[in-house]
Design a protein around this motif. Sequence first.
Motif, PDB file in Angstrom:
ATOM      1  N   ASP A 367      -6.845  -2.716   5.269  1.00 20.97           N
ATOM      2  CA  ASP A 367      -8.185  -2.688   5.839  1.00 20.97           C
ATOM      3  C   ASP A 367      -8.262  -2.229   7.281  1.00 20.97           C
ATOM      4  O   ASP A 367      -9.351  -1.893   7.756  1.00 20.97           O
ATOM      5  CB  ASP A 367      -8.853  -4.053   5.695  1.00 20.97           C
ATOM      6  CG  ASP A 367      -8.052  -5.190   6.313  1.00 20.97           C
ATOM      7  OD1 ASP A 367      -6.908  -4.962   6.705  1.00 20.97           O
ATOM      8  OD2 ASP A 367      -8.594  -6.313   6.392  1.00 20.97           O
ATOM      9  N   LEU A 370      -9.906   1.074   7.372  1.00 21.06           N
ATOM     10  CA  LEU A 370     -11.310   1.046   6.970  1.00 21.06           C
ATOM     11  C   LEU A 370     -12.207   0.511   8.079  1.00 21.06           C
ATOM     12  O   LEU A 370     -13.377   0.898   8.170  1.00 21.06           O
ATOM     13  CB  LEU A 370     -11.468   0.201   5.713  1.00 21.06           C
ATOM     14  CG  LEU A 370     -10.693   0.719   4.486  1.00 21.06           C
ATOM     15  CD1 LEU A 370     -10.793  -0.266   3.341  1.00 21.06           C
ATOM     16  CD2 LEU A 370     -11.210   2.089   4.058  1.00 21.06           C
ATOM     17  N   LEU A 456     -16.235  -1.778   2.527  1.00 19.70           N
ATOM     18  CA  LEU A 456     -15.847  -0.971   3.687  1.00 19.70           C
ATOM     19  C   LEU A 456     -15.669   0.493   3.295  1.00 19.70           C
ATOM     20  O   LEU A 456     -16.047   1.404   4.048  1.00 19.70           O
ATOM     21  CB  LEU A 456     -14.555  -1.514   4.298  1.00 19.70           C
ATOM     22  CG  LEU A 456     -14.670  -2.745   5.195  1.00 19.70           C
ATOM     23  CD1 LEU A 456     -13.305  -3.388   5.407  1.00 19.70           C
ATOM     24  CD2 LEU A 456     -15.298  -2.389   6.538  1.00 19.70           C
ATOM     25  N   TRP A 457     -15.094   0.731   2.136  1.00 21.74           N
ATOM     26  CA  TRP A 457     -14.888   2.103   1.660  1.00 21.74           C
ATOM     27  C   TRP A 457     -16.231   2.778   1.380  1.00 21.74           C
ATOM     28  O   TRP A 457     -16.469   3.910   1.812  1.00 21.74           O
ATOM     29  CB  TRP A 457     -14.011   2.095   0.418  1.00 21.74           C
ATOM     30  CG  TRP A 457     -13.904   3.407  -0.298  1.00 21.74           C
ATOM     31  CD1 TRP A 457     -14.367   3.705  -1.542  1.00 21.74           C
ATOM     32  CD2 TRP A 457     -13.281   4.613   0.181  1.00 21.74           C
ATOM     33  NE1 TRP A 457     -14.080   5.010  -1.877  1.00 21.74           N
ATOM     34  CE2 TRP A 457     -13.415   5.586  -0.836  1.00 21.74           C
ATOM     35  CE3 TRP A 457     -12.640   4.954   1.361  1.00 21.74           C
ATOM     36  CZ2 TRP A 457     -12.912   6.878  -0.699  1.00 21.74           C
ATOM     37  CZ3 TRP A 457     -12.138   6.251   1.506  1.00 21.74           C
ATOM     38  CH2 TRP A 457     -12.267   7.189   0.491  1.00 21.74           C
ATOM     39  N   GLY A 460     -17.982   3.261   4.660  1.00 19.22           N
ATOM     40  CA  GLY A 460     -17.232   4.228   5.440  1.00 19.22           C
ATOM     41  C   GLY A 460     -17.466   5.647   4.968  1.00 19.22           C
ATOM     42  O   GLY A 460     -17.611   6.576   5.782  1.00 19.22           O
TER      43      GLY A 460
END
Length: 666
Positions: A367, A370, A456-457, A460
């Motif tokens: 993470d 990320l 987060l992905w 992002g």
Amino acid sequence: MSGSGAPGVSIWPHVDVRRDLGRALFREWVASNGAGAYASSTIANMHTRRYHGLLVAALEPPRARHVVLSHVDVAVKSLAPRGVWDLATHQFPGVNPERGPFYLDRFDQDPVPRWTYSVAGGELEVLLSLVRGENAVVLRYTWRGPHPVVITLRPLLAMRHMHRLMREHGAMEQRVELRAGEMRVRPMRALPKLCFRYEGTFVGSPDWWRRFEYLLERDRGLEFQEDLWTPGVFEIRADGSGAPSFLVVGVEKLPEGKPEELIAATTAALEAEDPGPSVPALERKLTVAAELYRADLAPEPAIVAGFPWAEGWGRDSLIALPGLYLATGKIEEAKRVARGIVASMQGGLVPSRRADEDGRADTASADATLWLFEAARCFADVLGASDPFLQTELVPGMTASFEAILRGDAPNGIRVTADGLLAAGKPGDAPTWMNARAFGVPVTPRVGCAIELSALWARGCHTLARLAHAAGAGSLADRADIACRRARAAFHARFWCEQTSYPFDVISETPKGETAFVDASIRPNAILALAIDPACFSPEQARATIARARAELVTPAGLRTLAPSDASYRGYYGGNVFERDASYHQGTAWPWLLGFYARAVRSVLPAEDPLVVELPDLIAAAADRDIAVGQVPELASGVMPFSPNGGPAQAFSVAELLRAWKNVLG
């Protein structure tokens, strides 16, 4: 740290000790020099950790920190009345320091640490001020009393890395170099020399002082005894008029300037962080506290993740950056820190720990990279998507990460599943922020698709598409947008658990097959996901997630890492190192998570909702549980009375509470 805005309330820490060692032994203080070096101990200045010291120098600022000056023991000698008052307090084998005399009346950190002792019919004030940007400390001694006294100062040197302990040995170089008002000594050839500027006289008497005991290290089941070396003593005559005397200590060289000027410069720099009495007291205190972690004066500006032992960790730094810098208007300083993080990337990944003495960086965390995308989103919200810093410095690093993750060849194995979620880890890994190990085995493995990683992905990719579109990079924008939409669709399809009315914490990479699994544990990672990317949730799911988190996870100290209803719950954080690691993410409460909870609540519920109305009190309560005065700790026990624990001063704890107070509550 307490209070949200009462007029006249001081924002600077103050403790009435009243000669009670118990009041001064279990609270700590910490100060930094703005470049990674620090000073820290208990208020009694009886060290309880190996990391305590009056000068812990950053030999490769802000890293390679070494405890060089552990103590300066003070004694006051008087002829009328005749007597010697020893102000030093230590723990030695078989000796109970609480049975001896203790003369400390009060402690203040306003803004630098200051101790006031009542001795010999008068008052001795000791002030400590680190020199900004230098491995140096100024100690000021002010005697106010009816009779002259002699103040004796004995420096005790550790001269070792902060993670280690010193043992008596025969290789200590005992030769000192004397000049007018200066003494220099290099007891360890592998380390720089220490330079002292003093008033009065120096009497050389090199010797070892043995078997100092550090009680918190002992309680953790670690080595806890240390030997310290002294080159001799300084003697200062004070007439009682209140004229100050000084001892200045520097690594390799002495700082330029008069001692009072050095103190004034440090005081002015710290006082300048205070936004002023028009701002609520809690916001002022958190803003002042945030300065501790910003190593802006180092050759490579960075964030120190926490004191006394945490360093420039990638994940922690990126989580803390928006609160420490962007929320306080320090935009250019934020750019320099982010620039350094991008420069440290390897194979498209942000290291969770940057290279230290061994030259190797740890990129195993899934993470840390990320969180770079999340920090970039915060930059874009402040600067605009077309800002040159974003486009020329952050976007290339983000693009390298994006491509490595899509290809599936990132060195740490993070990858995109067939339906677009993010997967990480393999058996035996601990790829997320819940990375504690007990007996070498991950306590909370979370291998597969962890909920906050997929959020987060998704967000992002949305941020990268936004930035690429602003730059006219249509192909990259389209690919990032497709990845975002696929991740959100898969999130909607697979993460919701009807049985718990709360998302799964971890799911398998594929929804079918012999290896398919789901983890329905109630953890705060769903709140992280909701705060990061609300588009991953339906409105009904978002409200249900908040309601369940409020019922089982929210405490006055932060969010629990596991619901008490879970059979694996361990809310108490204590015991030896193995017991502590086993409970690290199994029910302990973390203040930084409260910032994300506040954002999630505000994004879903109207301002008049009771869960919104109570947010200021929750933030104030979490900020009020300190170990180090004026700071916010790493975590607390998840059971009453929610005792603070872990790292005494943690960057993302301060940053997220400050960010929530300013940006979410307005």
